[in-house]
Design an enzyme around this catalytic site. Structure first.
Site, short mmCIF file in Angstrom:
data_model
loop_
_atom_site.label_atom_id
_atom_site.label_comp_id
_atom_site.label_asym_id
_atom_site.label_seq_id
_atom_site.Cartn_x
_atom_site.Cartn_y
_atom_site.Cartn_z
N SER B 147 7.72 -20.34 102.83
CA SER B 147 8.24 -19.69 101.63
C SER B 147 9.77 -19.83 101.59
CB SER B 147 7.78 -18.23 101.59
OG SER B 147 7.95 -17.69 100.31
N ASP B 313 -2.36 -21.20 96.59
CA ASP B 313 -1.00 -20.67 96.38
C ASP B 313 -0.55 -21.01 94.96
OD1 ASP B 313 1.70 -20.05 96.41
OD2 ASP B 313 2.15 -21.17 98.24
N HIS B 346 -0.43 -17.50 98.37
CA HIS B 346 0.83 -17.81 99.04
C HIS B 346 0.90 -17.19 100.44
CE1 HIS B 346 5.01 -18.84 99.43
NE2 HIS B 346 5.33 -17.58 99.63
#
Lengths: 365, 365
Positions: B147, B313, B346
């Site tokens: 991320s 995601d 995610h």
């Protein structure tokens, strides 16, 4: 938000018995009509509105001054042709454009605020059926609705199957998913976190929870647009500047747009109505109302159905419409289904999608 | 949020010159290490953390008491094997777990609050490079991040290409999309709408904008999960009740879960840090930093790259990783790429995905 008298309003003849077990007295339904009702009352089309929609379907909104929300599709010669049909659009109960809702005055002379009963989509439709009764319309040529309007159309078809010949459901669902509920809960928490909300008792305070409501609207608005649509429309373009400000102003166009959407919304909508209507949508599960099997909801229905989804809608994706279609098939109902390609996400049902015009016009013939 | 001393901290030898043109003096970087640094300093792995992450990678969080956020992957015999590697994880500048951020005391003796300069991902990496300099580590065996951690890994590879032999980027992107920015802006507006925010000057007030921060966290949290994951985990299940309450309590499990996520977060995170770090992420556009062409960012890089995305995601979908891979290919870099199937959206990079363990372990060999 300004208090508002709708141009037309009807007080229901009987109290509304709600799904919660509560009873709502002296229910007023504010509505607009377009076109002329035939002598045999056979040409009425009821258009049901979405979460933050209203009865100003094809006429100017009294607060914003903007054109009606579906003027591109409703009018003489348009897909819903007011030279042929008598088109009705009513504000749902729980809302704030003239129909009875949390901002309305309760029998004790004070606004209901959070004393307003929690309502369901079916309760909204009870109000609409009461309006049709009051107008002497026993059977609609069609009920047409997008998003929450589609939920109402499905609810009418399931619970008052004799009241509509045709049921057109656009960009909708038979149940709210966990993700749908999550986004609504986020919005409710934003409203309730605003100190001006004051447990809903803000009507006399001179200050309303506009900041919280704006945040709720921003969250919802993101879900109405597709990622690709946002990228095409805004990308990473800067707003009124050539370089980043290295500050917290709205550097990006998408930020500026969202802030505008949020703040503009508070002028025309009541925060408590937002709480009640999102709750009604989250509670919506048509299968649950009918023994846990969606096909039961449509058993024996004589109506013709049409379901429309959009390929870029991630709020109520095509799979949700297909789920309804399967249930209608299982119930032996007449149903057509089309997934339209449009770049605008969930909002496609409100926007310029010529293929939708053709579907609407064709289905109403 | 409690003020906190990190177990290890280093004050950078030189002031940090930021992308904004401002200079940050006396920058402190709080960090944790795991394993032993080899005599030749060749076995160091820097793990970079996500938006609300911290340096407690594989050790107990001092506020929450929870295990480190990647304990499942970092430890003796684990994919990042601390019996072989010296693993460093540092709190980014702008954050609130011991590194210099808006809650830190400025030279005038008062908290920076909104006087803290707006930082970028590259500025965060400047801080990390300063830490490595301070530790005498010239070249990392690898930099690994998921991320926002992946953004830092990409930024290091692009701007300090000699500092890492291997670059592992998980569930990340080279730029924030309009939708990414929109969700962050929503969170920032929720914080700024909280009267306790007081233009950021709340540190001495005894009240922090927890309500707004909780709403921001709820919004972000929805984006970390997949729709299917939410449906599998919560569906429309009710929380501690058999029937709907017809009220505004958390009837649904997903509502209760989000409220818990929101309120729990405010115990461990500073609202101003949330503003600054989301801003840094929104500003991130690695191509823009390199003449508008992403491949330029990696020209002549000798590092080996590995990109990992997850099929569920929707925050940083696979297309974003593929975009980076194409640029690396165009730059002639050594790159491998895999899209893993995992149901958690995610958040998959944080959760039990054995295939990710294998990719991480294999790439570090």
């Amino acid at each position: 938000m300004a208090t508002l008298s709708a141009s037309k309003a009807l007080t229901l003849a009987a109290p509304l018995s709600l799904d919660s077990g509560q009873v709502l007295e002296d229910v007023q339904i504010a509505y607009e009509t377009y076109g002329e009702l035939a002598a045999d009352k056979s040409n009425a089309i009821l258009v049901t509105h979405a979460l933050t929609g209203d009865q100003y379907l094809a006429s100017k909104h009294p607060i914003t001054g903007k054109p009606g929300w579906w003027e591109r599709r409703v009018g003489s010669g348009k897909p819903i042709d007011t030279s042929r049909y008598f088109v009705i659009c009513a504000n749902v109960i729980g809302s704030c454009l003239g129909s009875t809702g949390p901002a309305s005055i309760a029998p004790d002379g004070q606004p209901y605020a959070m004393r307003f009963p929690v309502i369901t989509i079916r309760d909204m439709v009870r109000g609409l059926v009461g309006l049709l009764d009051g107008m002497g319309i026993e059977r609609l040529h069609a009920i047409v609705g997008g998003s929450m309007g589609g939920m109402q159309a499905l609810s009418l078809a399931a619970n008052w199957p004799e009241r509509a010949e045709r049921v057109l459901v656009i960009a909708s669902t038979s149940r709210h998913s966990a993700q749908n509920i999550a986004f609504h809960e986020l919005g409710r928490q934003a409203i309730m976190a605003d100190p001006n909300w004051q447990d809903g008792d803000y009507y006399a305070s001179g200050a309303s929870p506009d900041a919280g409501l704006a945040v709720a609207r921003m969250a919802a608005h993101i879900t109405y647009l597709s990622e690709d649509g946002l990228t095409d429309k805004f990308g990473r373009n800067l707003q009124d500047r050539d370089t980043k400000s290295f500050g917290f102003d709205a550097d990006f166009q998408v930020e500026s747009y969202l802030r505008y959407q949020g703040s503009g919304f508070t002028r025309r909508f009541d925060a408590n109505s937002y709480l009640y209507i999102t709750r009604a949508m989250d509670y919506f599960d048509l299968a649950e109302e009918h023994g846990g099997r969606l096909a039961n909801a449509f058993a024996g229905s004589q109506a013709r159905f049409c379901l429309v989804s959009f390929d870029s809608d991630w709020l109520y994706p095509t799979a949700e419409s297909r789920h309804v279609v399967h249930a209608l098939n299982a119930a032996g109902a007449a149903v057509s289904f089309v997934e339209l390609s449009a770049p605008y996400g969930h909002d496609s049902f409100l926007l310029d999608v010529p293929a939708l015009d053709r579907v609407v016009k064709g289905f109403l013939e």
